[in-house]
Design a protein around this motif. Structure first.
Motif, PDB file in Angstrom:
ATOM      1  N   VAL A  92      13.255 -59.067 -35.943  1.00  0.00           N
ATOM      2  CA  VAL A  92      14.311 -59.403 -36.456  1.00  0.00           C
ATOM      3  C   VAL A  92      15.079 -58.019 -37.135  1.00  0.00           C
ATOM      4  CG1 VAL A  92      15.729 -60.717 -37.964  1.00  0.00           C
ATOM      5  CG2 VAL A  92      14.088 -61.921 -36.154  1.00  0.00           C
ATOM      6  N   THR A  95      15.827 -55.206 -34.567  1.00  0.00           N
ATOM      7  CA  THR A  95      16.902 -55.664 -33.850  1.00  0.00           C
ATOM      8  C   THR A  95      18.377 -55.409 -34.576  1.00  0.00           C
ATOM      9  OG1 THR A  95      15.584 -57.256 -32.574  1.00  0.00           O
ATOM     10  CG2 THR A  95      17.999 -57.610 -32.420  1.00  0.00           C
ATOM     11  N   PHE A  96      18.296 -55.763 -35.794  1.00  0.00           N
ATOM     12  CA  PHE A  96      19.394 -55.767 -36.703  1.00  0.00           C
ATOM     13  C   PHE A  96      19.557 -54.379 -36.849  1.00  0.00           C
ATOM     14  CE2 PHE A  96      21.611 -56.021 -40.375  1.00  0.00           C
ATOM     15  CZ  PHE A  96      22.818 -56.760 -40.333  1.00  0.00           C
ATOM     16  N   CYS A  99      21.440 -53.063 -34.040  1.00  0.00           N
ATOM     17  CA  CYS A  99      22.851 -53.218 -33.999  1.00  0.00           C
ATOM     18  C   CYS A  99      23.776 -52.672 -34.952  1.00  0.00           C
ATOM     19  CB  CYS A  99      22.842 -54.826 -34.457  1.00  0.00           C
ATOM     20  SG  CYS A  99      22.446 -56.049 -33.072  1.00  0.00           S
ATOM     21  N   SER A 129      23.184 -56.252 -28.605  1.00  0.00           N
ATOM     22  CA  SER A 129      23.636 -57.419 -28.468  1.00  0.00           C
ATOM     23  C   SER A 129      22.986 -58.672 -27.431  1.00  0.00           C
ATOM     24  CB  SER A 129      25.229 -57.775 -28.513  1.00  0.00           C
ATOM     25  OG  SER A 129      25.667 -57.026 -26.999  1.00  0.00           O
ATOM     26  N   VAL A 132      19.799 -59.660 -28.750  1.00  0.00           N
ATOM     27  CA  VAL A 132      19.930 -60.646 -29.899  1.00  0.00           C
ATOM     28  C   VAL A 132      19.968 -62.034 -29.446  1.00  0.00           C
ATOM     29  CG1 VAL A 132      21.629 -61.458 -31.633  1.00  0.00           C
ATOM     30  CG2 VAL A 132      21.590 -59.160 -31.380  1.00  0.00           C
ATOM     31  N   ILE A 136      17.150 -64.249 -31.597  1.00  0.00           N
ATOM     32  CA  ILE A 136      17.735 -65.479 -32.224  1.00  0.00           C
ATOM     33  C   ILE A 136      16.978 -66.536 -31.882  1.00  0.00           C
ATOM     34  CG2 ILE A 136      19.343 -66.015 -30.848  1.00  0.00           C
ATOM     35  CD1 ILE A 136      19.625 -65.594 -34.681  1.00  0.00           C
ATOM     36  N   PHE A 168      23.715 -62.191 -37.389  1.00  0.00           N
ATOM     37  CA  PHE A 168      23.631 -61.677 -36.171  1.00  0.00           C
ATOM     38  C   PHE A 168      25.151 -61.945 -35.361  1.00  0.00           C
ATOM     39  CE2 PHE A 168      18.862 -61.499 -36.221  1.00  0.00           C
ATOM     40  CZ  PHE A 168      19.074 -60.317 -36.039  1.00  0.00           C
ATOM     41  N   VAL A 172      27.752 -58.897 -34.306  1.00  0.00           N
ATOM     42  CA  VAL A 172      28.022 -58.734 -32.746  1.00  0.00           C
ATOM     43  C   VAL A 172      29.441 -58.706 -32.807  1.00  0.00           C
ATOM     44  CG1 VAL A 172      27.967 -59.762 -30.645  1.00  0.00           C
ATOM     45  CG2 VAL A 172      25.750 -59.556 -31.908  1.00  0.00           C
ATOM     46  N   SER A 181      29.172 -62.905 -29.216  1.00  0.00           N
ATOM     47  CA  SER A 181      28.896 -63.603 -30.380  1.00  0.00           C
ATOM     48  C   SER A 181      29.245 -65.063 -30.307  1.00  0.00           C
ATOM     49  CB  SER A 181      29.916 -62.716 -31.496  1.00  0.00           C
ATOM     50  OG  SER A 181      31.219 -63.263 -31.170  1.00  0.00           O
TER      51      SER A 181
END
Length: 405
Positions: A92, A95-96, A99, A129, A132, A136, A168, A172, A181
């Motif tokens: 997580v 990935t963030f 982004c 994205s 994500v 998620i 998240f 996005v 998103s």
């Protein structure tokens, strides 16, 4: 610092307890991917020859990314799920960070005024994205599994899950990828519902959610134009209607059995960037109604076997996550076809396995690997230290409530 303990990186199931992967699901993956590459082959030749002097340019790039995707699929299909669950917080965070990196010039690439892509070697790019969508699902599955294991109802809370999802979705949105998103939010919302979240807790937040969505639409003129174009389908001069109108013409011209490969519409390249989000129009124009039926039969088998894997899986984390992965791929497929058919406003949601896009095919195949792993999951096999009875499955988990919040 989390203690990961002593785990093998592969699933160390004893031979006598070994479960084979779901072959029906695996065959549906291979068929969808094969049809996707074939469709890209005959839809992208004109564009490839025109812009890169190579009619197979897009196919070659998609095959390279597919190779990475199949490697990810194999990795996730055999990786120890107990360790993967422990690694979810790390995944997580990484990935963030990815982004956030898309906003930094030099390491990211800007297209059409939006920064959504990270630069990769050999002139490739990666869109965080897309990742994500998978991350998620893993994050929410881990949180729901944790909440379901808490016996005291007063200690249950969905706050961490809600905040993670909104974080998240927000990052996005600021990448100017509103459609993705919205999709991520809807996917998270679906997982809340199927795992027993209280509807009476979610409903009061609906006006705020709808208001925020309307605000973000109004902030960008092109989003307003897309909505206006959707309700004014007769205006063929609008650039936001042009692709949809031409796609519908291609679909209608396909008739019952289609016009075959290299038909007039695509030799004239009448649908801009047909190899991307509107590739289903190419498939339909070439193979007609029979081709559409064939596609939906294979997608139906994919959905049936995938949801069956989730419903039969005997540990909660794998069941929740595999359900989310199947729902993500199927929902993207339906949404894309709805856009191409003019049922929904134009969005940037790709058609899994078909649309040109390295990030999409890599993440889609990696998700499939996780689902295949879940199809072999069995309590006591070393995947998870779960105290769930072997007879339980996701149908039992659906009644688990996440608290009276």
């Amino acid at each position: 610092m989390q203690d990961f303990g002593t785990y093998n990186f592969n699933a160390d199931t004893p031979l006598e307890r070994y479960k084979k992967s779901d072959m029906g699901f695996l065959m549906s993956i291979i068929l969808l991917w094969g049809l996707g590459i074939f469709t890209l082959f005959f839809c992208s030749q004109n564009s490839g020859a025109r812009y890169f002097d190579d009619s197979l340019y897009y196919v070659k790039r998609q095959l390279i990314c597919s190779g990475v995707g199949f490697a990810g699929m194999l990795f996730c299909a055999f990786f120890n799920l107990r360790l993967l669950k422990k690694l979810v917080p790390v995944i997580v965070v990484v990935t963030f960070i990815m982004c956030i990196l898309v906003f930094i010039p030099g390491i990211s690439e800007e297209k059409n005024g939006a920064r959504r892509w990270l630069k990769m070697p050999l002139n490739f790019t990666f869109q965080p994205s897309e990742l994500v969508k998978f991350v998620i699902v893993l994050f929410l599955a881990k949180e729901f599994d944790h909440q379901a294991s808490i016996e005291n109802p007063e200690e249950k809370s969905v706050l961490k899950s809600v905040m993670g999802l909104l974080l998240f979705v927000g990052i996005v949105v600021f990448q100017k990828d509103f459609s993705t998103s919205v999709f991520i939010f809807c996917l998270g919302f679906l997982m809340f519902i199927v795992t027993g979240a209280k509807i009476r807790w979610i409903l009061p937040a609906s006006p705020l959610i709808l208001g925020a969505g309307a605000l973000f639409i109004c902030l960008e003129p092109y989003r307003m134009q897309r909505i206006a174009g959707f309700f004014n389908k007769t205006d063929g001069t609008s650039s936001f209607n042009y692709q949809t109108i031409k796609a519908k013409q291609a679909i209608c011209s396909g008739g019952l059995i289609g016009n075959g490969i290299g038909s007039e519409l695509f030799r004239l390249n009448s649908i801009p960037e047909v190899q991307a989000d509107y590739i289903f129009a190419g498939w339909t124009e070439a193979f007609g109604l029979l081709g559409v039926i064939c596609y939906f039969v294979i997608l139906g088998v994919f959905a049936w076997r995938g949801f069956r894997i989730a419903s039969k899986c005997s540990n909660r984390f794998a069941a929740y996550a595999s359900f989310g992965c199947v729902a993500s791929i199927v929902a993207q497929s339906v949404a894309n076809i709805a856009v191409v058919s003019g049922v929904l406003p134009s969005t940037g949601i790709p058609l899994p396995f078909f649309s040109l896009g390295g990030s999409s095919i890599i993440v889609t195949l990696t998700m499939c690997g996780f689902i295949l792993n879940a199809s072999r999951c069995d309590d006591g096999d070393g995947y998870l230290n779960s105290d769930i009875k072997k007879s339980q499955n996701i149908n039992d988990y659906l009644s688990i409530e996440l608290g009276d919040i």
